[in-house]
Design an enzyme around this catalytic site. Sequence first.
Site, short mmCIF file in Angstrom:
data_model
loop_
_atom_site.label_atom_id
_atom_site.label_comp_id
_atom_site.label_asym_id
_atom_site.label_seq_id
_atom_site.Cartn_x
_atom_site.Cartn_y
_atom_site.Cartn_z
CD1 TRP A 102 -0.95 7.12 -10.60
CD2 TRP A 102 0.07 7.93 -8.79
NE1 TRP A 102 -1.48 8.36 -10.33
CE2 TRP A 102 -0.88 8.88 -9.23
CE3 TRP A 102 0.83 8.24 -7.65
CZ2 TRP A 102 -1.09 10.10 -8.59
CZ3 TRP A 102 0.63 9.45 -7.01
CH2 TRP A 102 -0.32 10.37 -7.48
CE LYS A 104 -6.85 9.20 -7.77
NZ LYS A 104 -5.57 8.55 -7.97
CG ASP A 139 -2.06 1.70 -6.89
OD1 ASP A 139 -3.29 1.81 -6.69
OD2 ASP A 139 -1.30 2.69 -7.02
C1 LIG Z 1 -4.24 8.73 -7.41
C2 LIG Z 1 -3.42 7.51 -7.41
C3 LIG Z 1 -2.46 7.25 -6.42
C4 LIG Z 1 -2.17 8.23 -5.30
O1 LIG Z 1 -3.19 8.21 -4.40
P1 LIG Z 1 -3.12 9.02 -3.03
O2 LIG Z 1 -4.30 8.47 -2.32
O3 LIG Z 1 -3.22 10.46 -3.38
O4 LIG Z 1 -1.85 8.68 -2.36
C5 LIG Z 1 -1.76 6.07 -6.46
N1 LIG Z 1 -1.98 5.17 -7.43
C6 LIG Z 1 -2.89 5.38 -8.41
C7 LIG Z 1 -3.10 4.34 -9.45
C8 LIG Z 1 -3.63 6.55 -8.42
O5 LIG Z 1 -4.53 6.76 -9.40
#
Ligand SMILES: *Cc1c(COP(=O)(O)O)cnc(C)c1O
Length: 361
Positions: free
Chosen positions: A101, A195, A171
């Site tokens: 990511w 998540k 993030d």
């Molecule tokens: C799942 C995830 C993403 C991607 O998320 P989307 O909402 O599908 O774009 C980005 N960063 C992390 C840390 C993730 O776990």
Amino acid sequence: MSRVYNFSAGPAVLPEEVLKEAAEEMLDYRGCGMSVMEMSHRSKMYQQIIDEAEQDLRDLMNIPDNYKVLFLQGGASQQFAAVPMNLMKNGKAAYIVTGQWAKKAYQEAQKYGEAVAVASSADKTFSYIPDCSDLDIPEDADYVYICQNNTIYGTLFHELPNTKGHELVADVSSCFLSEPVDVTKYGVIYGGVQKNVGPAGVVIAIIREDLIPETPYVENTPTMLSWKIQADNGSMYNTPPCYGIYICGKVFKWLKKMGGLEAMKALNEKKAAILYDFLDSSKMFKGTVRKEDRSLMNVPFITGNDELDAKFVAEAKKAGFENLKGHRSVGGMRASIYNAMPIEGVEKLVAFMKKFEEENA
Ligand SMILES: *Cc1c(COP(=O)(O)O)cnc(C)c1O
């Protein structure tokens, strides 16, 4: 009705209480004769839902008044572009690459300016967090970027990097609301909610006001990716993901009832310890992450034998433990034990692993 123990990395388990409440309100939300799904986002009733969600999130995270809270769409991946578009004043940023990511965010930023990878753990399949106490960060970098919890590899920044005075952008998709945070240490905190917080389709961005530019620095940035426009319109420049935000609001209330983020941290540490202690004592299963960098949310583990891994995943599924297969890029297993995973789920999983180990020794 029977519910499984769902160890999915995302979309993932949500509190049963929240789902029940949403079901009860499905046809008639609090006497208004319609579902939240059917309601105008410009109605008083919906405004109250989004305002309350924002206030509850502010309470939970202790978000200072000089930070905006935005409810956006496009997932975390959309912010991989929005971050450089709105923050690259000097056209430069430093990225710490600790997994897929972070790498995707880094690659996306390269489209809009100079993204510099200042640290990486790619050399050991992202199984650790690099030393970030004295990085070579360009003087004119607009920000330092991290993916705080690496969902796929199961690592967590337990300590934030030394940004040497640069703004920190994180993030937090897979560790959102899993423990208390000091928001003031960040310029921007954002995450997709699927998540640990709610249904896919909502991304929450918490942005210090002075970092929101009048117009994005990248020419022809789409209107929807301008943080200023989203902030000025209270996340309602267009139709927001109404129902998703409503569910997030319910999860915030559930978290408050559970005792807030201090209590969640204690519970998450307890749950993770049950699993990690077993992995450390097992002769068959072992964790893949350097101990001091272990995530509280995503726990990858292997037996070292692909066939045995597959057998384990299949038998676990039969026993009611779902989605334990590791990410396709890593293999093995991964148990995601987010806020809503009850402690019994982890205890029962470990009991099952013990039994599997005995039977397959
Ligand atoms: C799942 C995830 C993403 C991607 O998320 P989307 O909402 O599908 O774009 C980005 N960063 C992390 C840390 C993730 O776990």
